[in-house]
Scaffold this motif. Structure first.
Motif, mmCIF file in Angstrom:
data_model
loop_
_atom_site.group_PDB
_atom_site.id
_atom_site.type_symbol
_atom_site.label_atom_id
_atom_site.label_comp_id
_atom_site.label_asym_id
_atom_site.label_seq_id
_atom_site.Cartn_x
_atom_site.Cartn_y
_atom_site.Cartn_z
ATOM 1 N N HIS A 176 0.875 -1.370 -0.010
ATOM 2 C CA HIS A 176 -0.156 -0.118 0.084
ATOM 3 C C HIS A 176 0.819 1.346 0.067
ATOM 4 O O HIS A 176 2.104 1.264 0.616
ATOM 5 N N GLU A 177 0.537 2.219 -0.588
ATOM 6 C CA GLU A 177 0.980 3.635 -0.601
ATOM 7 C C GLU A 177 -0.117 4.658 -0.853
ATOM 8 O O GLU A 177 -1.191 4.447 -1.286
ATOM 9 N N HIS A 178 0.286 6.021 -0.338
ATOM 10 C CA HIS A 178 -0.465 6.774 -0.273
ATOM 11 C C HIS A 178 -0.396 8.076 -1.205
ATOM 12 O O HIS A 178 1.028 8.362 -1.053
ATOM 13 N N CYS A 179 -1.280 8.640 -1.484
ATOM 14 C CA CYS A 179 -1.072 9.862 -2.270
ATOM 15 C C CYS A 179 -1.929 11.015 -2.178
ATOM 16 O O CYS A 179 -3.132 11.109 -2.128
ATOM 17 N N ASN A 180 -1.437 12.209 -1.815
ATOM 18 C CA ASN A 180 -2.213 13.622 -1.317
ATOM 19 C C ASN A 180 -2.104 14.198 -2.893
ATOM 20 O O ASN A 180 -1.064 14.801 -3.207
ATOM 21 N N THR A 181 -3.297 14.239 -3.619
ATOM 22 C CA THR A 181 -3.367 14.996 -4.729
ATOM 23 C C THR A 181 -3.437 16.389 -4.833
ATOM 24 O O THR A 181 -3.643 16.895 -5.746
ATOM 25 N N GLN A 182 -3.585 16.954 -3.665
ATOM 26 C CA GLN A 182 -3.752 18.400 -3.499
ATOM 27 C C GLN A 182 -2.558 18.970 -3.512
ATOM 28 O O GLN A 182 -1.512 18.758 -2.765
ATOM 29 N N GLY A 183 -2.458 20.041 -4.468
ATOM 30 C CA GLY A 183 -1.023 20.705 -4.607
ATOM 31 C C GLY A 183 -0.860 21.747 -3.491
ATOM 32 O O GLY A 183 0.213 21.992 -3.127
ATOM 33 N N GLY A 184 -1.845 22.302 -2.876
ATOM 34 C CA GLY A 184 -1.573 23.274 -1.963
ATOM 35 C C GLY A 184 -2.012 23.024 -0.548
ATOM 36 O O GLY A 184 -2.204 24.161 0.278
ATOM 37 N N ASP A 185 -2.367 21.890 -0.106
ATOM 38 C CA ASP A 185 -2.734 21.654 1.265
ATOM 39 C C ASP A 185 -2.174 20.234 1.739
ATOM 40 O O ASP A 185 -2.172 19.465 1.000
ATOM 41 N N ASP A 186 -2.161 20.076 3.016
ATOM 42 C CA ASP A 186 -2.060 18.687 3.495
ATOM 43 C C ASP A 186 -3.292 17.885 3.485
ATOM 44 O O ASP A 186 -4.265 18.575 3.327
ATOM 45 N N ALA A 187 -3.044 16.540 3.587
ATOM 46 C CA ALA A 187 -4.281 15.709 3.789
ATOM 47 C C ALA A 187 -3.868 14.739 4.920
ATOM 48 O O ALA A 187 -2.636 14.546 5.396
ATOM 49 N N CYS A 188 -4.749 14.485 5.750
ATOM 50 C CA CYS A 188 -4.738 13.701 7.030
ATOM 51 C C CYS A 188 -5.473 12.591 6.837
ATOM 52 O O CYS A 188 -6.559 12.669 6.665
ATOM 53 N N LEU A 189 -4.932 11.338 7.428
ATOM 54 C CA LEU A 189 -5.553 10.155 7.398
ATOM 55 C C LEU A 189 -5.491 9.631 8.911
ATOM 56 O O LEU A 189 -4.646 9.502 9.582
ATOM 57 N N PHE A 190 -6.808 9.328 9.244
ATOM 58 C CA PHE A 190 -6.779 8.782 10.711
ATOM 59 C C PHE A 190 -6.804 7.353 10.459
ATOM 60 O O PHE A 190 -7.650 6.821 9.428
ATOM 61 N N SER A 191 -6.248 6.601 11.383
ATOM 62 C CA SER A 191 -6.511 4.699 11.183
ATOM 63 C C SER A 191 -6.382 4.378 12.455
ATOM 64 O O SER A 191 -5.829 4.867 13.570
#
Ligand SMILES: [Fe+2]
Ligand SMILES: [Fe+2]
Ligand SMILES: [Fe+2]
Ligand SMILES: [Fe+2]
Ligand SMILES: [Fe+2]
Ligand SMILES: [Fe+2]
Ligand SMILES: [Fe+2]
Ligand SMILES: [Fe+2]
Lengths: 372, 372, 372, 372
Positions: free
Chosen positions: B328-343
């Motif tokens: 598995h791998e993750h990608c934030n597609t937003q160029g201007g902001d962070d993304a957060c994943l709760f798990s």
């Protein structure tokens, strides 16, 4: 049954009755890989555990000839290990003897040697018959005699064999393979050189770690399992006798001791533990039940256990299991001698995860009514 | 397939071919509740784990309306809890979202209150929508806002509700019910008074234990789970941003932190842990795989994950799972902001039992070839 | 000396020269219960420790008659304990044998019995001569033979005596009284009934906890010290011999083992530890030095130790000490037999506080030049 | 005095009277570096500790000008550190402020920088005045503001300085130098490059470890001291206020919290701990006494403490000490505001060694009669 149904009809339990509207809803949920919790809640949140395993006793007089028969049928180098495994009738699909525990009887002839390998599952052995058996764990070779207990922990290279001048040996294997598989964490590797080579002296592990209350000053042990890999029967029996002189013992288990990692006092492996217990002449313990699976081997004497209301008569080398949350009590029927039960179990797993629970039987003077 | 068959044909694996003699032997063994190990060895000792769960993504836009629909269909006092659970298509029989983990979406309206109960299974909640939600654990009442994370550990009395002046709330529940059942250790009790009464001040747990690197001098906490039962989103996001300023982060997970028991530094409950991770603008992590089951909820932003070679696009509040030993791998597609994943996950279980294993993908610059 | 003065004349050390202005300043500071750090810095922050204790050897042939002489001079009920203590010439003011450790030789006659008491200081005993000695700790009575090692931990009620049918006994006491006093933490209480009464069987502690790698399953021990209070010489010597067969041993100490709390693997008491080491026939160890104070008693054989460049010849029952950060090496001068050294020390204190440091002597093949 | 003499005249205490025979014996013993225990027993085994330190209060209005005066008298590069130390009148010989604890006030001007060094002693700092102060510990640079608390643990390279654009700073140093020396374990090293060089971002330690109940998932910290080296005042005061809302506090200390190692929940260094406590408006605590040495600095407000029957009035930045086993109670004399006391102490040492003891004052409603 009627009773339980009634109990589930209270506040705090799911008690939604099907309606056409709800059925349509359930169908829609299913399409999205979802479901309504209340349709399964009472079954996945039971009032108490219902064990899936059956209590079973395997008689040595039945097992032994079948195991020996395998000697002429398969070679270790083809079979991997020449093992007849104990298959709980309710746990066939996971090849378990009880719950998530595997057990089998292995036999090897003088001069035979099985290839070295390792796996994520932990293993232990309790020697039953023969001379010249040995196990090599991470280069530590141990000589094994009857009723010695030996570990091959999680992830360690190991192999078994019988010296050329030994005799046909039989032993019980115990593993947590079913648990390891259930948790989808099993790995297996064959040793690149087929066998381990070692310069370490024979029995260096017990010589280093097997003395009472003494540790090498300079010890660098940093593994999560016991550095003592072999526990001798003579010392174990002596320990039980010494302890028996000064303790009343447990009402449920008589004089019971736990094999430990002498470096930490913890169980010797991460998932499984082992005990040896002594029942005094004519001792009949009271019944209790608890979570966790236990597989017993009779190390000495004869008697019976009542498990889930059914009586199982046993004598030396017989093997039986006690499933979780099942009432059990033990009786040494010998008037003049003690009896000993070896057991291994998944209680370390249960305790680490907060799942250990125990209850004493209050009724009938603490004894089950024997129905089977 | 052909490949694997070949691999099993080596020394150290079972490679016994059926013969009439052996077949007769197997039949005899079966009569005694036994079997020949070599007939099952290669399957119960696989080279590596094969997960039974499917990777799944549940879209919030699909889930939300179905969950809200339940408000008119069932009352909490009949349903127990008004929960739509996530049912992995490969784990239906154990009502699991992934592996041995349960997850569901719960909803309650202003003024609703579910009865207090306790169970051996551990539970956690991640708030998704609404105001006025609260949870009471062993008399400690906690007010809950969006993205707050709250524990109801193994064996604790707990209940949930929405204040009269609140709004309809939705949250994700995570439990280890399937694991507890698999280990045959689940118990359930309804509170004798239906609801807990408490004199403790609101939010006393976070007020006492929720400050950085300070503990009450006189603390008597002796439970195996965290005394801090609620973890606030604002503090969590602030923590990630602070950490992000000084770390490169993990190649596989970006800037990732673990919710801990502040009293010990350990995971907050015995069987399950939880993380929050931040993917920087346009960050695309490398692939790895490991044992253990993970269920993610998108706490912020949008992007995609590649799981087992298949791409899953996600945005805020979507939920997806990563089965054991699955790349598995993750990608934030937003160029201007962070993304957060709760798990949340069962890694504490895996680690305690010695079952944690991890591997980085070496090929293709560390990225999977997307096939699905 | 000139060398050290030079070293202190560098950046990072105090190198302020007195001036009239500064002297006036120092006087003003003194009036306010203050001082200028730089006037004491180099002395309170030395480059390395300078031990205040002298290395000393006390010959048993000198000690024994003096100790026995006390039998006619004082009664235990007046003296408290009939002990001749070892008084390091450099630590007279704290009545210490070495550093903050106290040691003495105690003697009692058949039928004598000293009153029960307890104190914050920890104590240990190593039996030297006689039969019928016993110690009672918190109601656990232990019979003691030559070279047995017994604990009376911090805060435990304890008393010593000799059975009516025993003989005059002598043993070495070791205590951390000077440390306890230095830390201003000593308390002393006389038992309200003068003597402990007990229903526990004789030697219940070793019978319960003294077996290799086995613990009572149901043990409730929750004290910070070892539940095993007596360590038998026969088992200890056997352990050393077994270990000697499989180890090269330490270059500085030969075959050396540590007495442990079998419940945890830690040192048996909080402040003091003890070791037994075996020097093979003709073994001459290399020199090292470390922090902490060690007091040795020769348990078997003869030889010498070089301590701080001075040779100390020893034979059975002689006692000697090694002060902190003092080079030391040991030599068994017997060509045909092993020698054994018992020792106790404050290394647990040093290790818990982060104060343990060790250095091997590099020069001269690892051996000191004997100057004294 | 007469009283104590009487108490010592009981069974279990030494009560041997001198005779000519005994005097001759004592002389003979002295020649062999020995003594008779009963001649010193009652003094080295006291009924309870008698502290050697005096309770002292150092007024900031007295200290501050003297410390600042040093700026013109010595340069850091000559003095090592420009520190006026607090010298307990009863502990002059060990340069201690109380027991085995050292404390001093250090000052540096903008642009000054003291050389990097390390020592076996542990140190801590509590910032009192100025801007631009920083400490570098093992390459981790921390910016420091008033009332921030910073660690330089045992064995770590460290240095202090003031940024060019800062102002003259003053702070309190606390060290266990006297303890380290008493245990003969002090080592000192000057950094080979005079100053540490570092690529780590400013304040990376608090950014990584300073958030509530969150830890880096991938943390490799393996040191015995806290990875969080700086504890901010704003967070600390906020924590106390939050906790004050939900606790009654301690009868002896008001609302009191302990600075911890967030990775383990233990004290942040091996030998010394620190607390911050809040006394509510007009709060007057009850008296207790315990082992261990405490040095307080008033962080906020004014009031007084009664220590050993003597009243010490304090206001912000005043420093005072409480010796072992000395009654003490605190009073916030402000009717409308809380007061805060910072303290550091050797309680971790006392607890690890089993030497912690505590007693509440029963008489007089729990308050001391003020005599001084
Ligand atoms: Fe194996
Ligand atoms: Fe049982
Ligand atoms: Fe629940
Ligand atoms: Fe991962
Ligand atoms: Fe004593
Ligand atoms: Fe040494
Ligand atoms: Fe320093
Ligand atoms: Fe206090």
């Amino acid at each position: 049954m009627a009773d339980i149904a009634k109990e589930d009809d209270i506040l705090g339990r799911a008690r939604v009755r099907d309606t056409p509207e709800l059925e349509a809803y359930y169908e829609d949920l299913a399409k999205q890989e979802t479901g309504a919790l209340w349709t399964v809640a009472n079954s996945i949140e039971p009032w108490q555990p219902t064990p899936t395993s059956a209590p079973v006793l395997w008689r040595w007089e039945d097992l032994r000839p079948q195991v020996l028969r395998a000697i002429d049928l398969v070679r270790p180098e083809d079979a991997g290990r020449r093992v007849v495994y104990l298959r709980n009738p309710k746990r066939k699909e996971v090849s378990a003897a009880c719950g998530w525990l595997f057990s089998g009887i292995q036999t090897m002839k003088a001069g035979e040697r099985a290839g070295a390998h390792r796996h994520a599952a932990s293993a232990l052995r309790f020697i039953m018959e023969g001379t010249g058996a040995y196990t090599v764990v991470e280069g530590h070779k141990m000589s094994l005699g009857a009723k010695d207990f030996v570990l091959t922990p999680n992830g360690t290279w190991h192999e078994h064999g019988i010296e050329e001048d030994g005799s046909t040996c039989l032993w019980q294997d115990g593993l947590d393979i079913p648990l390891t598989n259930a948790l989808e964490a099993n790995f297996y590797e064959v040793h690149p050189d087929d066998y381990q080579t070692t310069n370490l002296p024979l029995d260096d592990s017990p010589a280093t770690y097997g003395s009472p209350a003494l540790m090498p000053e300079l010890d660098k042990w940093d593994q999560p399992y016991s550095p003592l890999l072999k526990f001798r029967w003579d010392q174990t029996y002596e320990a039980l006798q010494a302890y028996a002189r000064v303790t009343d013992g447990s009402p449920y288990d008589g004089v019971i001791m736990r094999y430990i990692n002498p470096k930490t006092g913890a169980d010797p492996m991460l998932t499984m533990g082992a005990n040896m217990q002594l029942l005094r002449a004519s001792e009949h313990t009271k019944a209790h039940r608890h979570t966790g699976n236990i597989i017993y081997q009779v190390a000495k004497g004869e008697g019976y256990s009542v498990i889930g209301g059914k009586r199982f008569d046993w004598k030396e080398k017989d093997i039986f299991c006690v499933p979780p949350w099942t009432w059990h009590e033990h009786c040494n029927t010998q008037g003049g001698d003690d009896a000993c039960l070896f057991s291994f179990h998944d209680l370390p797993t249960m305790r680490k995860l907060g799942f250990y629970a125990e209850q004493a039987l209050e009724d009938n003077g603490g004894h089950q009514v024997v129905t089977g």
